[in-house]
Design an enzyme around this catalytic site. Structure first.
Site, PDB file in Angstrom:
ATOM      1  N   HIS A 265      -3.812  -5.449   3.651  1.00  0.00           N
ATOM      2  CA  HIS A 265      -3.575  -4.887   2.302  1.00  0.00           C
ATOM      3  C   HIS A 265      -4.326  -5.783   1.309  1.00  0.00           C
ATOM      4  O   HIS A 265      -5.554  -5.935   1.410  1.00  0.00           O
ATOM      5  CB  HIS A 265      -2.062  -4.819   2.080  1.00  0.00           C
ATOM      6  CG  HIS A 265      -1.591  -4.022   0.887  1.00  0.00           C
ATOM      7  ND1 HIS A 265      -2.419  -3.270   0.100  1.00  0.00           N
ATOM      8  CD2 HIS A 265      -0.335  -3.877   0.344  1.00  0.00           C
ATOM      9  CE1 HIS A 265      -1.706  -2.690  -0.872  1.00  0.00           C
ATOM     10  NE2 HIS A 265      -0.441  -3.048  -0.739  1.00  0.00           N
TER      11      HIS A 265
ATOM     12  N   HIS B 109      -9.892   2.424   5.206  1.00  0.00           N
ATOM     13  CA  HIS B 109      -8.736   2.698   4.344  1.00  0.00           C
ATOM     14  C   HIS B 109      -7.860   3.743   5.017  1.00  0.00           C
ATOM     15  O   HIS B 109      -8.361   4.638   5.682  1.00  0.00           O
ATOM     16  CB  HIS B 109      -9.192   3.210   2.968  1.00  0.00           C
ATOM     17  CG  HIS B 109      -8.127   3.101   1.926  1.00  0.00           C
ATOM     18  ND1 HIS B 109      -7.141   4.047   1.779  1.00  0.00           N
ATOM     19  CD2 HIS B 109      -7.885   2.150   1.009  1.00  0.00           C
ATOM     20  CE1 HIS B 109      -6.339   3.674   0.800  1.00  0.00           C
ATOM     21  NE2 HIS B 109      -6.760   2.531   0.317  1.00  0.00           N
TER      22      HIS B 109
ATOM     23  N   ASP C 288     -11.270  -3.866  -2.200  1.00  0.00           N
ATOM     24  CA  ASP C 288     -11.210  -5.319  -2.017  1.00  0.00           C
ATOM     25  C   ASP C 288     -12.586  -5.937  -1.767  1.00  0.00           C
ATOM     26  O   ASP C 288     -12.780  -7.131  -2.013  1.00  0.00           O
ATOM     27  CB  ASP C 288     -10.278  -5.672  -0.845  1.00  0.00           C
ATOM     28  CG  ASP C 288      -8.815  -5.634  -1.248  1.00  0.00           C
ATOM     29  OD1 ASP C 288      -8.516  -5.869  -2.425  1.00  0.00           O
ATOM     30  OD2 ASP C 288      -7.970  -5.361  -0.373  1.00  0.00           O
TER      31      ASP C 288
HETATM   32  C1  LIG Z   1      -6.337  -2.577  -1.469  1.00  0.00           C
HETATM   33  C2  LIG Z   1      -6.116  -2.300  -0.075  1.00  0.00           C
HETATM   34  O1  LIG Z   1      -5.099  -2.610   0.449  1.00  0.00           O
HETATM   35  S1  LIG Z   1      -7.354  -1.487   0.755  1.00  0.00           S
HETATM   36  C3  LIG Z   1      -7.188  -1.997   2.441  1.00  0.00           C
HETATM   37  C4  LIG Z   1      -7.554  -3.433   2.623  1.00  0.00           C
HETATM   38  N1  LIG Z   1      -7.520  -3.813   4.053  1.00  0.00           N
HETATM   39  C5  LIG Z   1      -8.630  -4.096   4.740  1.00  0.00           C
HETATM   40  O2  LIG Z   1      -9.748  -4.095   4.231  1.00  0.00           O
HETATM   41  C6  LIG Z   1      -8.419  -4.509   6.171  1.00  0.00           C
HETATM   42  C7  LIG Z   1      -9.456  -3.892   7.110  1.00  0.00           C
HETATM   43  N2  LIG Z   1      -9.204  -2.493   7.312  1.00  0.00           N
HETATM   44  C8  LIG Z   1      -8.227  -2.059   8.162  1.00  0.00           C
HETATM   45  O3  LIG Z   1      -7.563  -2.840   8.856  1.00  0.00           O
HETATM   46  C9  LIG Z   1      -7.960  -0.574   8.238  1.00  0.00           C
HETATM   47  O4  LIG Z   1      -9.090   0.157   7.858  1.00  0.00           O
HETATM   48  C10 LIG Z   1      -6.719  -0.184   7.392  1.00  0.00           C
HETATM   49  C11 LIG Z   1      -5.478  -0.934   7.898  1.00  0.00           C
HETATM   50  C12 LIG Z   1      -6.952  -0.521   5.930  1.00  0.00           C
HETATM   51  C13 LIG Z   1      -6.477   1.306   7.489  1.00  0.00           C
HETATM   52  O5  LIG Z   1      -6.522   1.629   8.776  1.00  0.00           O
HETATM   53  P1  LIG Z   1      -5.811   2.879   9.487  1.00  0.00           P
HETATM   54  O6  LIG Z   1      -6.009   4.119   8.777  1.00  0.00           O
HETATM   55  O7  LIG Z   1      -4.432   2.499   9.835  1.00  0.00           O
HETATM   56  O8  LIG Z   1      -6.709   2.939  10.742  1.00  0.00           O
HETATM   57  P2  LIG Z   1      -6.674   1.961  11.964  1.00  0.00           P
HETATM   58  O9  LIG Z   1      -6.419   0.551  11.609  1.00  0.00           O
HETATM   59  O10 LIG Z   1      -5.768   2.593  12.972  1.00  0.00           O
HETATM   60  O11 LIG Z   1      -8.180   2.101  12.428  1.00  0.00           O
HETATM   61  C14 LIG Z   1      -8.722   3.252  13.069  1.00  0.00           C
HETATM   62  C15 LIG Z   1      -9.914   2.794  13.899  1.00  0.00           C
HETATM   63  O12 LIG Z   1     -10.909   2.267  13.047  1.00  0.00           O
HETATM   64  C16 LIG Z   1     -11.115   0.901  13.316  1.00  0.00           C
HETATM   65  N3  LIG Z   1     -11.193   0.186  12.055  1.00  0.00           N
HETATM   66  C17 LIG Z   1     -10.524   0.475  10.914  1.00  0.00           C
HETATM   67  N4  LIG Z   1     -10.845  -0.400   9.962  1.00  0.00           N
HETATM   68  C18 LIG Z   1     -11.732  -1.256  10.516  1.00  0.00           C
HETATM   69  C19 LIG Z   1     -12.424  -2.366  10.023  1.00  0.00           C
HETATM   70  N5  LIG Z   1     -12.249  -2.787   8.791  1.00  0.00           N
HETATM   71  N6  LIG Z   1     -13.275  -3.022  10.852  1.00  0.00           N
HETATM   72  C20 LIG Z   1     -13.464  -2.592  12.109  1.00  0.00           C
HETATM   73  N7  LIG Z   1     -12.822  -1.539  12.634  1.00  0.00           N
HETATM   74  C21 LIG Z   1     -11.967  -0.883  11.852  1.00  0.00           C
HETATM   75  C22 LIG Z   1      -9.890   0.443  14.081  1.00  0.00           C
HETATM   76  O13 LIG Z   1     -10.148  -0.680  14.906  1.00  0.00           O
HETATM   77  C23 LIG Z   1      -9.549   1.667  14.864  1.00  0.00           C
HETATM   78  O14 LIG Z   1     -10.408   1.763  15.964  1.00  0.00           O
HETATM   79  P3  LIG Z   1      -9.885   2.331  17.379  1.00  0.00           P
HETATM   80  O15 LIG Z   1      -9.455   3.749  17.083  1.00  0.00           O
HETATM   81  O16 LIG Z   1     -11.071   2.217  18.256  1.00  0.00           O
HETATM   82  O17 LIG Z   1      -8.738   1.464  17.746  1.00  0.00           O
HETATM   83  O1  LIG Z   2      -3.407   2.601  -0.840  1.00  0.00           O
HETATM   84  C1  LIG Z   2      -3.429   1.747   0.054  1.00  0.00           C
HETATM   85  O2  LIG Z   2      -2.986   1.941   1.211  1.00  0.00           O
HETATM   86  C2  LIG Z   2      -4.010   0.411  -0.188  1.00  0.00           C
HETATM   87  C3  LIG Z   2      -4.786   0.358  -1.448  1.00  0.00           C
HETATM   88  O3  LIG Z   2      -5.924   0.754  -1.519  1.00  0.00           O
HETATM   89  C4  LIG Z   2      -4.115  -0.163  -2.626  1.00  0.00           C
HETATM   90  O4  LIG Z   2      -2.912  -0.441  -2.585  1.00  0.00           O
HETATM   91  O5  LIG Z   2      -4.789  -0.326  -3.666  1.00  0.00           O
END
Ligand SMILES: CC(=O)SCCNC(=O)CCNC(=O)[C@H](O)C(C)(C)COP(=O)(O)OP(=O)(O)OC[C@H]1O[C@@H](n2cnc3c(N)ncnc32)[C@H](O)[C@@H]1OP(=O)(O)O
Ligand SMILES: O=C([O-])CC(=O)C(=O)O
Length: 406
Positions: free
Chosen positions: A255, A294, A345
């Site tokens: 997050h 995302h 981010d």
């Molecule tokens: C303001 C905010 O909070 S925005 C979010 C900030 N967080 C990040 O940047 C952390 C990196 N990103 C992530 O971990 C994810 O994209 C999340 C948690 C934000 C959202 O993910 P979800 O929708 O739950 O998808 P999930 O994590 O299940 O990923 C789906 C697939 O894409 C891949 N994937 C998703 N994000 C990434 C990433 N940043 N890098 C590499 N692979 C990724 C996963 O490994 C997964 O692959 P698989 O199906 O082969 O296992």
């Molecule tokens: O909406 C989300 O899951 C994360 C995000 O981008 C935020 O909180 O700004």
């Protein structure tokens, strides 16, 4: 299909007789589940649009101050000049930390994450706020009591919004071995924060670019931290408890913590030429690249174009062209290798770095902006509250008896 009640009913009975209960539809991570309504923000991933109370966030970032946006999130309308004036005046009145807060901060170990300092201070403030107990009283259906309660909650939220930047900036300076810089009541929320970090009034263009980041960070519907705040509020707990929990949820790298992690990656890569090898290493090791992907946006985060433009302005003034080249190359290579796009981010991390802010403070800054959204959710949750309590499918051991004492 409905989830089976945890450990009882259909699921419990079946396991008690040794057979496995049929597995109901399970929505791990609540992905794609609509749990409630909200009138605060709308995300449309198809058109990459984000609106606060109907206004496109890119227009708010261009035309409004952070204070106006916070007012909008809490009151559903942009403020008229007199109301805005009063709101700003109250925010500026409450910026100073007092001796007990300063003493508490001095007690916190320097090596503990700044999010822990912020969380601890917010919890402590809750124990001293005169309105806290009043805010917990159930209005019992009376309109006047509900309005009074909401007014108190807004006051609490405003006091918290005013104090959080002072805590974050003082904590950054403390870690650098520097004395805190007192808030300057002549400066707006964003410019005052930069002033408290660096001890000088910021270039107005840089302050504006920073303010855009705060507005973009202000609110994002039912994200993990806002949902945490709503769960806590749903038990009729108080605003400080909800915000303390939300800070804990925001801290994680999936997050808010991603803004720090993504900046560390750019520094580790170091040069544009190293991007390809670095990325292959990460993906081959199944490590997630922070700042990309995302849960809701699958085609690009609606806030990124505005923040990328702000980053460009910051880099131009602060000379970050080499890191910006690494940034652009990683974005391109990620799209090629995975199809994943950056989330907000990613541009925010490099922007804050170029503004001379220590990396460990990036997520606390996110929190001091997101307080606007959290407070709006807490108020909305209270207005039509239902205890948030989902079900789980039990998959543990079948019922058994405790052995008789020997
Ligand atoms: C303001 C905010 O909070 S925005 C979010 C900030 N967080 C990040 O940047 C952390 C990196 N990103 C992530 O971990 C994810 O994209 C999340 C948690 C934000 C959202 O993910 P979800 O929708 O739950 O998808 P999930 O994590 O299940 O990923 C789906 C697939 O894409 C891949 N994937 C998703 N994000 C990434 C990433 N940043 N890098 C590499 N692979 C990724 C996963 O490994 C997964 O692959 P698989 O199906 O082969 O296992
Ligand atoms: O909406 C989300 O899951 C994360 C995000 O981008 C935020 O909180 O700004």
């Amino acid at each position: 299909m409905r989830d089976s009640p945890d450990g009882a009913g259909r699921g419990g009975e079946a396991t008690a007789h040794g057979a496995r209960a049929p597995v109901p539809d399970i929505h791990q991570g609540l992905a794609d589940v609509v749990v409630d309504s909200t009138a605060i923000a709308a995300i449309d991933p198809a058109t990459q649009s984000l609106t606060y109370r109907g206004y496109p966030v890119e227009q708010l970032a261009r035309q409004c101050s952070f204070e106006e946006v916070a007012y909008l999130l809490w009151n559903a309308e942009l403020p008229e000049p007199a109301r805005l004036h009063r709101f700003i005046e109250r925010e500026r009145e409450h910026r100073r930390t007092d001796r007990p807060v300063n003493d508490l901060m001095a007690l916190m170990p320097q090596r503990c994450p700044p999010m822990d300092v912020l969380r601890t201070v917010v919890g402590f403030l809750g124990s001293r706020d005169p309105d806290e107990d009043a805010a917990m009283v159930d209005p019992g259906g009376s309109r006047d009591a509900a309005a009074l309660q909401e007014g108190r909650q807004q006051d609490e939220a405003l006091r918290l919004m005013a104090l959080m930047p002072t805590v974050v900036a003082a904590d950054m300076r403390r870690r650098r071995g520097l004395a805190p810089v007192a808030p300057d009541e002549r400066l707006g929320f964003a410019a005052n924060f930069l002033h408290m970090c660096h001890g000088e009034v910021p270039d107005p263009e840089l302050a504006r670019a920073f303010e855009a980041s705060l507005i973009l960070y202000g609110e994002h519907s039912f994200n993990a931290s806002a949902f945490t705040a709503r769960v806590i509020t749903s038990t009729q707990s108080d605003l400080y408890s909800a915000v303390t929990g939300a800070i804990g949820a925001l801290k994680g790298p999936l997050h808010g913590g991603a803004n720090e992690a993504s900046m560390r990656n750019l520094l580790e890569i170091g040069s544009r030429e190293r991007v390809g090898d670095w990325l292959r290493g990460e993906l081959d090791s199944h490590r997630k690249v922070m700042g990309f992907g995302h849960r809701v946006y699958k085609n690009g985060d609606s806030r990124v174009p505005t923040m990328r433009a702000a980053l460009g302005e910051i880099a131009e003034r602060r000379g970050g062209q080499e890191l910006l080249a690494v940034y652009d190359e990683l974005e391109r290579a990620m799209a090629d290798a995975t199809g994943l796009k950056p989330n907000v981010d990613y541009p925010v991390g490099l922007s804050y770095y170029l503004l001379g802010i220590d990396i460990a403070m990036f997520t606390p800054i996110f929190a001091m902006a997101r307080i606007a959204g959290w407070a709006a959710h807490i108020i909305e949750q209270r207005r039509s509250n239902h205890l948030i309590r989902p079900l789980a499918h039990y998959e543990g051991l079948a019922r058994r008896d405790v052995p008789a004492a020997s």
